[in-house]
Design a protein around this motif. Sequence first.
Motif, PDB file in Angstrom:
ATOM      1  N   ARG A 133       0.831  -1.210   0.000  1.00 14.60           N
ATOM      2  CA  ARG A 133       0.000   0.000   0.000  1.00 14.60           C
ATOM      3  C   ARG A 133       0.859   1.251   0.000  1.00 14.60           C
ATOM      4  O   ARG A 133       0.445   2.295  -0.517  1.00 14.60           O
ATOM      5  N   ARG A 134       2.075   1.160   0.553  1.00 17.92           N
ATOM      6  CA  ARG A 134       2.984   2.309   0.550  1.00 17.92           C
ATOM      7  C   ARG A 134       3.772   2.422  -0.751  1.00 17.92           C
ATOM      8  O   ARG A 134       4.613   3.302  -0.879  1.00 17.92           O
ATOM      9  N   GLY A 135       3.517   1.503  -1.696  1.00 14.31           N
ATOM     10  CA  GLY A 135       4.168   1.610  -2.993  1.00 14.31           C
ATOM     11  C   GLY A 135       5.333   0.678  -3.217  1.00 14.31           C
ATOM     12  O   GLY A 135       6.000   0.759  -4.252  1.00 14.31           O
ATOM     13  N   HIS A 136       5.577  -0.233  -2.278  1.00 16.08           N
ATOM     14  CA  HIS A 136       6.639  -1.232  -2.458  1.00 16.08           C
ATOM     15  C   HIS A 136       6.003  -2.481  -3.064  1.00 16.08           C
ATOM     16  O   HIS A 136       5.328  -3.241  -2.375  1.00 16.08           O
ATOM     17  N   HIS A 137       6.205  -2.705  -4.343  1.00 20.24           N
ATOM     18  CA  HIS A 137       5.452  -3.703  -5.080  1.00 20.24           C
ATOM     19  C   HIS A 137       6.158  -5.045  -5.239  1.00 20.24           C
ATOM     20  O   HIS A 137       5.655  -5.922  -5.943  1.00 20.24           O
ATOM     21  N   GLU A 149       3.146  -0.939 -11.255  1.00 23.92           N
ATOM     22  CA  GLU A 149       4.250  -0.066 -11.651  1.00 23.92           C
ATOM     23  C   GLU A 149       3.898   0.804 -12.849  1.00 23.92           C
ATOM     24  O   GLU A 149       4.560   1.816 -13.104  1.00 23.92           O
TER      25      GLU A 149
END
Length: 231
Positions: A133-137, A149
């Motif tokens: 959710r914080r953008g670490h995929h 991405e």
Amino acid sequence: MPAARRRTHQPSHHPTLPTDPPWPATVDRSARILVLGSPGSGKTTLAARLARATGLPLHHLDDLYWAADWTRPDPRAWERTQRRLAAGPRWIIEGNHLPTIPVRMARADLVVLLDVRPRTCAARAVRRALAIRRGHHDGLPALVRARAEAGHPVSATQDFPRLLWKIARFRARSLWPAIEHTRDNPHAALVIAVGPGRAHRRRARLRRHLRRAGVSATILTVRQLDAVGEV
């Protein structure tokens, strides 16, 4: 534990598997290795470290299973994918997908099963979802990750409450069926790695159950897998 059928476990000459670590360094470079365990148990990380230690090609089943919108493949197409992977001469295949384990098990030389406490696995799953959710995929399957991405909103998993339920029930519903499937290939060595938290008691219980079931296995702690890094 389900009722056991005794079997004669025939020794295999590959991979060479000592009872003391570091065992990954001795695994035959032509081996075929299955890595199984609850979601959040660390099997993805372990499989990646095993691949680096052995040079074996690595396949993450979730990367092949999930479409970009978290839809599932046709079951017949998925089985064909499994058979294509298993037919390869050397590999590491990471992921459970219990209905298709027999396809992979028939070709395996080594099965590594991580047995980690449900609460530990659940905590890891929550941390991974928050990181996504914080953008670490990195924790997403390949096609879902590519969509994220590209800037599209994606969920952390197909169904998070169901994932937590699966983790909570893994030992009761999936652990022993996975072990039972090793009976399909008596030439495959079985390693069970027990996670932190009263590991000595868990190892003792596993030994008793395995002895009654007539299943041969090497039981380690997760810490003993430090030869290929922490999981």
